[in-house]
Design a protein around this motif. Structure first.
Motif, mmCIF file in Angstrom:
data_model
loop_
_atom_site.group_PDB
_atom_site.id
_atom_site.type_symbol
_atom_site.label_atom_id
_atom_site.label_comp_id
_atom_site.label_asym_id
_atom_site.label_seq_id
_atom_site.Cartn_x
_atom_site.Cartn_y
_atom_site.Cartn_z
ATOM 1 N N TRP A 65 -19.040 23.430 -4.143
ATOM 2 C CA TRP A 65 -19.979 22.648 -4.947
ATOM 3 C C TRP A 65 -20.023 23.167 -6.382
ATOM 4 N N TYR A 66 -19.841 24.467 -6.570
ATOM 5 C CA TYR A 66 -19.926 25.086 -7.885
ATOM 6 C C TYR A 66 -18.555 25.420 -8.478
ATOM 7 N N CYS A 67 -17.468 24.915 -7.889
ATOM 8 C CA CYS A 67 -16.121 25.237 -8.353
ATOM 9 C C CYS A 67 -15.649 24.245 -9.420
ATOM 10 N N ARG A 68 -14.959 24.751 -10.421
ATOM 11 C CA ARG A 68 -14.429 23.906 -11.501
ATOM 12 C C ARG A 68 -13.357 22.938 -11.012
ATOM 13 N N CYS A 69 -12.725 23.256 -9.911
ATOM 14 C CA CYS A 69 -11.610 22.425 -9.411
ATOM 15 C C CYS A 69 -12.059 21.336 -8.439
ATOM 16 N N ALA A 70 -13.293 21.372 -8.020
ATOM 17 C CA ALA A 70 -13.801 20.391 -7.055
ATOM 18 C C ALA A 70 -14.553 19.279 -7.775
ATOM 19 N N ASP A 71 -14.319 18.058 -7.356
ATOM 20 C CA ASP A 71 -14.989 16.908 -7.961
ATOM 21 C C ASP A 71 -15.942 16.287 -6.951
ATOM 22 N N LEU A 74 -20.503 14.957 -10.021
ATOM 23 C CA LEU A 74 -21.792 15.467 -10.488
ATOM 24 C C LEU A 74 -22.211 14.860 -11.824
ATOM 25 N N ASN A 75 -21.252 14.281 -12.555
ATOM 26 C CA ASN A 75 -21.573 13.647 -13.832
ATOM 27 C C ASN A 75 -21.850 12.149 -13.676
ATOM 28 N N LYS A 76 -21.909 11.669 -12.463
ATOM 29 C CA LYS A 76 -22.177 10.253 -12.169
ATOM 30 C C LYS A 76 -23.632 10.106 -11.698
ATOM 31 N N PRO A 77 -24.144 8.866 -11.650
ATOM 32 C CA PRO A 77 -25.524 8.657 -11.194
ATOM 33 C C PRO A 77 -25.769 9.156 -9.766
ATOM 34 N N ARG A 78 -24.726 9.131 -8.935
ATOM 35 C CA ARG A 78 -24.893 9.583 -7.551
ATOM 36 C C ARG A 78 -23.718 10.490 -7.182
ATOM 37 N N SER A 79 -24.015 11.721 -6.779
ATOM 38 C CA SER A 79 -22.950 12.659 -6.422
ATOM 39 C C SER A 79 -22.440 12.370 -5.007
ATOM 40 N N LEU A 80 -21.269 12.903 -4.708
ATOM 41 C CA LEU A 80 -20.645 12.711 -3.397
ATOM 42 C C LEU A 80 -21.066 13.801 -2.424
ATOM 43 N N ASP A 81 -21.165 13.461 -1.142
ATOM 44 C CA ASP A 81 -21.438 14.455 -0.102
ATOM 45 C C ASP A 81 -20.200 15.292 0.178
ATOM 46 N N VAL A 82 -19.031 14.685 0.024
ATOM 47 C CA VAL A 82 -17.749 15.350 0.237
ATOM 48 C C VAL A 82 -16.945 15.182 -1.038
ATOM 49 N N GLY A 83 -16.455 16.296 -1.582
ATOM 50 C CA GLY A 83 -15.709 16.242 -2.825
ATOM 51 C C GLY A 83 -14.205 16.275 -2.596
ATOM 52 N N VAL A 84 -13.474 16.298 -3.701
ATOM 53 C CA VAL A 84 -12.019 16.385 -3.668
ATOM 54 C C VAL A 84 -11.611 17.601 -4.493
ATOM 55 N N CYS A 85 -10.692 18.382 -3.953
ATOM 56 C CA CYS A 85 -10.176 19.555 -4.652
ATOM 57 C C CYS A 85 -8.996 19.127 -5.522
ATOM 58 N N TYR A 86 -9.055 19.477 -6.804
ATOM 59 C CA TYR A 86 -7.963 19.149 -7.715
ATOM 60 C C TYR A 86 -7.257 20.405 -8.230
ATOM 61 N N TRP A 87 -7.394 21.513 -7.523
ATOM 62 C CA TRP A 87 -6.742 22.753 -7.950
ATOM 63 C C TRP A 87 -5.262 22.515 -8.119
ATOM 64 N N PRO A 88 -4.647 22.992 -9.158
ATOM 65 C CA PRO A 88 -5.121 23.944 -10.164
ATOM 66 C C PRO A 88 -5.799 23.285 -11.375
ATOM 67 N N LYS A 89 -5.948 21.969 -11.369
ATOM 68 C CA LYS A 89 -6.641 21.290 -12.470
ATOM 69 C C LYS A 89 -8.139 21.596 -12.400
ATOM 70 N N LYS A 90 -8.791 21.531 -13.542
ATOM 71 C CA LYS A 90 -10.229 21.760 -13.590
ATOM 72 C C LYS A 90 -10.910 20.431 -13.925
ATOM 73 N N THR A 91 -11.983 20.121 -13.205
ATOM 74 C CA THR A 91 -12.644 18.838 -13.398
ATOM 75 C C THR A 91 -13.929 18.948 -14.201
ATOM 76 N N GLU A 92 -14.722 19.985 -13.943
ATOM 77 C CA GLU A 92 -16.044 20.149 -14.560
ATOM 78 C C GLU A 92 -16.931 18.946 -14.329
ATOM 79 N N SER A 93 -16.695 18.194 -13.254
ATOM 80 C CA SER A 93 -17.591 17.061 -12.970
ATOM 81 C C SER A 93 -18.151 17.173 -11.574
#
Length: 93
Positions: A65-71, A74-93
């Motif tokens: 939940w607090y990782c830069r690589c996971a989306d 969090l920057n949208k009106p409604r966050s997701l219960d399950v995220g997507v890992c974009y490692w090694p890219k960083k999302t900050e969202s």
């Protein structure tokens, strides 16, 4: 439904099948990952060795939940219960 074994003195808990399956799934969802699950689903409480805290993450909190690589959107009106890992890219969202 719960009982105590006379021989071992241990309490065994018996759950209905559906409830037991939910407990098993919850454990898997919160289990640490041995490697990043790139382009795959990650649950908020999971963590892997590639964890990088996002800006504003609580000190010492190591969860996807607090990782830069996971989306988790969090920057949208409604966050997701399950995220997507974009490692090694960083999302900050």
């Amino acid at each position: 439904m719960n009982g105590k074994s006379e021989a071992t003195g241990k309490v065994s808990l018996r759950f209905p099948l559906k409830e037991r399956d939910e407990i098993e799934n919850r454990r898997r969802e919160d289990a640490p990952l041995s490697a990043p699950n790139t382009e795959g689903n990650v649950w908020p409480k999971q963590v892997c060795p590639a964890f990088e805290p996002r800006t504003g993450a609580p000190e010492g909190m190591r969860q996807c939940w607090y990782c830069r690589c996971a989306d988790f959107h969090l920057n949208k009106p409604r966050s997701l219960d399950v995220g997507v890992c974009y490692w090694p890219k960083k999302t900050e969202s």
